[in-house]
Design a protein around this motif. Structure first.
Motif: not given
Length: 480
Positions: A326-329, A295-301
Motif C-alpha cells: 500500500g501507498r501509506w501504512g 493504508d493496507s490495514i488501518a484500525v479505526k474506531s
C-alpha cells in the motif's frame, strides 16, 4: 512456525519451581521464590500470550449445503445486463431457506448494490467476476453507514450488510468495483463535490446533529465503500480478489468475530484502504495481499466527537502472514480512533517484496497516528518479524501530531512493541513524533536490523522507552 515464546509446559515448570521452593530451607526458599516469581511476572507481561485466547474466540461461520445459482434467478453474465434484482432474489431465497451458498458461476455479472442477509455465503467461483455499476443511482436508497469515522446516511456500499450474522464472501473469483472508471475519482478531485460534503458531515458530527438528519446520497458526493458489514457478527472473507474500490475497500463496523483469509485487495484510487476494522473486535487477517493507494490495514474506531459519542473500541485484532504494498501504512492505527484501540497484534508480514511490489513505494510499515483533536487512546500495538525493502519514509512511525490538527484532548499512544524487524531502504528507521504534553508511554523496540537508512532516528518525548539490540546501518542504537 512458533507463535508464542511461552509454552504451557514451560509455564508449569516455572510455577512448579515456585511451589517447590516452599519446601527448601528458608535462605534458599526466599531466593528461589523471588527468582521464580520474577520469571512468572516477566512471562505474564508478554502481550503475545494473549493471542491464543483471541484466536480461540474467532470461529468462521458454517453454512448448510444448499446452493442457489444466480442464473436460476435470471442473472446473465455478459458484462452488460444489470443483475441487481437477480442477486437480491438469490440471496433472499437462500436466507429464507435457512442459509447456504449463493453461487456466482463463471461470467461477468454487472450489478448495483448487493445486500447480504444472515446465513448466506456469496460464493464467486473461479472465472466469475462481479462487476459493479458505475452509476451512483444503483447504490440508492441510502443506508446507515459510517463515512471516515462519522455516522450518516449515504450511498450503499457495493456489498452491504446491516445487523446480520453468519455471512461470507468466498471463492476464487473477483469483485471489481471499477473505481477508476466511474465518476468516483472526479468527486474527490479538485472541483469535485466531496470536500464540501466532507466538511459538512464533520460539522454535523462535531455539533452532535442527530444521525437521522445526516442524509447524503443523491445530489451529494461522499464516495461509497466497496464492502461494509455494519453491526454484524460471524463474518468470513476467503480466497476472493477485490479490485478497484471507489474508496475504502473492506470496512467492518461495530462487528465481532471476523476472518479475512487469503484475500487479495488491489486499488488505484485515492483513499483505497485495504481493510479498515472500525469498532470491531476479535478479527483475524491472515495470508492477505494488499496493493492499495492508502493504508493496507488501518484500525479505526470513529472520528472526534462522533467517535467519542459511539464510544466503542476496536480490539483483539490479529494480523499474520500478509503482504503490504500500500501507498501509506502497512499496519496502521488511526487516525480516526476516538473510540479507542487496544490489543492489535501483527506478525510475519512482508513490505513491498520483489514478488508483489507497489506501483509506488509504501511509506511506513508501522504507522500509528493520532492528535489532540481525536481523543480516545491507542493502547497495545505489537509487531514482530516484519521484513521489507524500499519505502519512502520511516519504518516505525508514531505520531501524536497527525495532520497538525489541534485540540485539547489527550493524545494517547502507549504500550507499543516492535521486535525482529529487518528492513532495507528507507528515510529513517524510527520516527517518534510526539508532544511534550503527551509523551509516548511504554514503547519498546528490540532485535531489529535496518540498512540503507538515509537519516538518523527521531526520538520525541516518551516515558518508558527502550531500544535494545537495534542496528541501523551497521551501528547499534541503544536507548536510554
Amino acid at each position: 512456525m512458533q507463535r508464542s515464546p511461552v509454552s504451557r509446559r514451560s509455564f508449569l515448570t516455572v510455577a512448579g519451581a515456585s511451589a517447590a521452593a516452599t519446601l527448601l530451607p528458608a535462605a534458599v526458599s526466599a531466593e528461589a521464590l523471588a527468582a521464580a516469581e520474577a520469571t512468572i511476572a516477566g512471562l505474564a507481561r508478554d502481550p503475545w500470550d494473549r493471542v491464543p485466547r483471541i484466536l480461540a474466540r474467532i470461529k468462521p461461520p458454517r453454512f448448510p449445503r444448499r446452493c442457489f445459482d444466480i442464473t436460476d434467478h435470471g442473472a446473465v453474465g455478459d458484462g452488460v445486463t444489470k443483475n441487481t434484482a437477480a442477486f437480491a432474489a438469490a440471496i433472499r431465497a437462500c436466507n429464507r431457506a435457512g442459509g447456504g451458498r449463493v453461487i456466482v458461476p463463471p461470467g461477468r455479472f454487472l450489478t448495483g448494490a448487493i445486500h447480504l442477509r444472515s446465513n448466506v455465503d456469496l460464493h464467486v467461483q473461479e472465472g466469475a467476476t462481479v462487476l459493479f455499476s458505475m452509476d451512483p443511482k444503483d447504490y440508492l436508497p441510502v443506508v446507515l453507514t459510517r463515512w471516515e469515522g462519522t455516522e450518516c446516511y449515504n450511498y450503499s456500499s457495493f456489498v452491504y450488510a446491516h445487523g446480520q450474522h453468519d455471512l461470507a464472501i468466498t471463492g476464487k473469483g473477483t469483485l471489481d468495483g471499477q473505481g477508476m472508471d466511474g465518476p468516483w475519482k472526479s468527486w474527490r478531485d479538485p472541483g469535485g463535490g466531496q470536500p464540501a460534503d466532507q466538511e459538512e458531515l464533520r460539522r454535523m458530527g462535531t455539533e452532535g446533529v442527530p444521525v437521522r438528519q445526516r442524509v447524503f446520497g443523491e445530489g451529494h458526493f461522499l464516495r461509497p465503500n466497496m464492502i461494509q458489514f455494519y453491526k454484524c457478527r460471524n463474518i468470513l472473507m476467503q480466497d476472493i480478489t477485490v479490485l478497484e474500490p471507489a474508496m475504502w475497500t473492506i470496512h467492518p463496523v461495530l462487528c465481532r468475530n471476523v476472518t479475512l483469509q487469503d484475500v487479495d485487495v488491489i486499488g488505484r484510487i485515492n483513499n483505497s484502504d485495504g481493510v479498515d476494522p472500525e469498532c470491531t473486535s476479535d478479527m483475524l487477517i491472515t495470508g492477505c495481499r494488499f496493493h492499495t493507494e492508502d493504508d493496507s490495514i488501518a484500525v479505526k474506531s470513529g472520528r472526534d466527537e462522533d467517535g467519542i459519542r459511539v464510544g466503542v473500541p476496536s480490539e483483539s485484532i490479529v494480523v499474520r502472514d500478509c503482504v503490504f504494498s500500500g501507498r501509506w501504512g502497512g499496519i496502521a492505527v488511526g487516525s480516526e480512533m476516538s473510540g479507542g484501540v487496544r490489543d492489535v497484534f501483527a506478525e510475519d508480514c512482508r513490505i513491498n517484496p520483489l514478488d508483489f511490489p507497489g506501483r509506488f513505494n509504501p511509506r511506513h510499515p508501522v504507522f500509528i497516528k493520532t492528535n489532540k483533536k481525536r481523543g480516545g487512546y491507542i493502547d497495545g500495538v505489537h509487531v514482530r518479524r516484519f521484513t521489507g525493502r524500499s519505502i519512502d519514509r520511516d519504518c516505525v512511525y508514531l505520531t501524536t501530531r497527525y495532520s497538525n490538527q489541534q485540540g485539547d484532548r489527550p493524545a494517547v499512544i502507549r504500550n507499543i512493541t516492535v521486535q525482529d524487524m529487518v528492513h532495507d531502504g528507507a528515510r529513517r528507521a524510527i520516527n517518534l513524533e510526539g508532544l511534550e504534553t503527551d509523551p509516548f508511554v511504554g514503547v519498546h523496540i528490540e532485535r531489529c536490523t535496518f540498512t540503507g537508512m538515509a537519516e538518523p532516528n527521531t526520538i520525541g518525548p516518551a516515558r518508558d522507552l527502550t531500544i535494545r539490540k537495534v542496528f541501523v546501518n551497521g551501528t547499534e542504537v541503544t536507548y536510554p
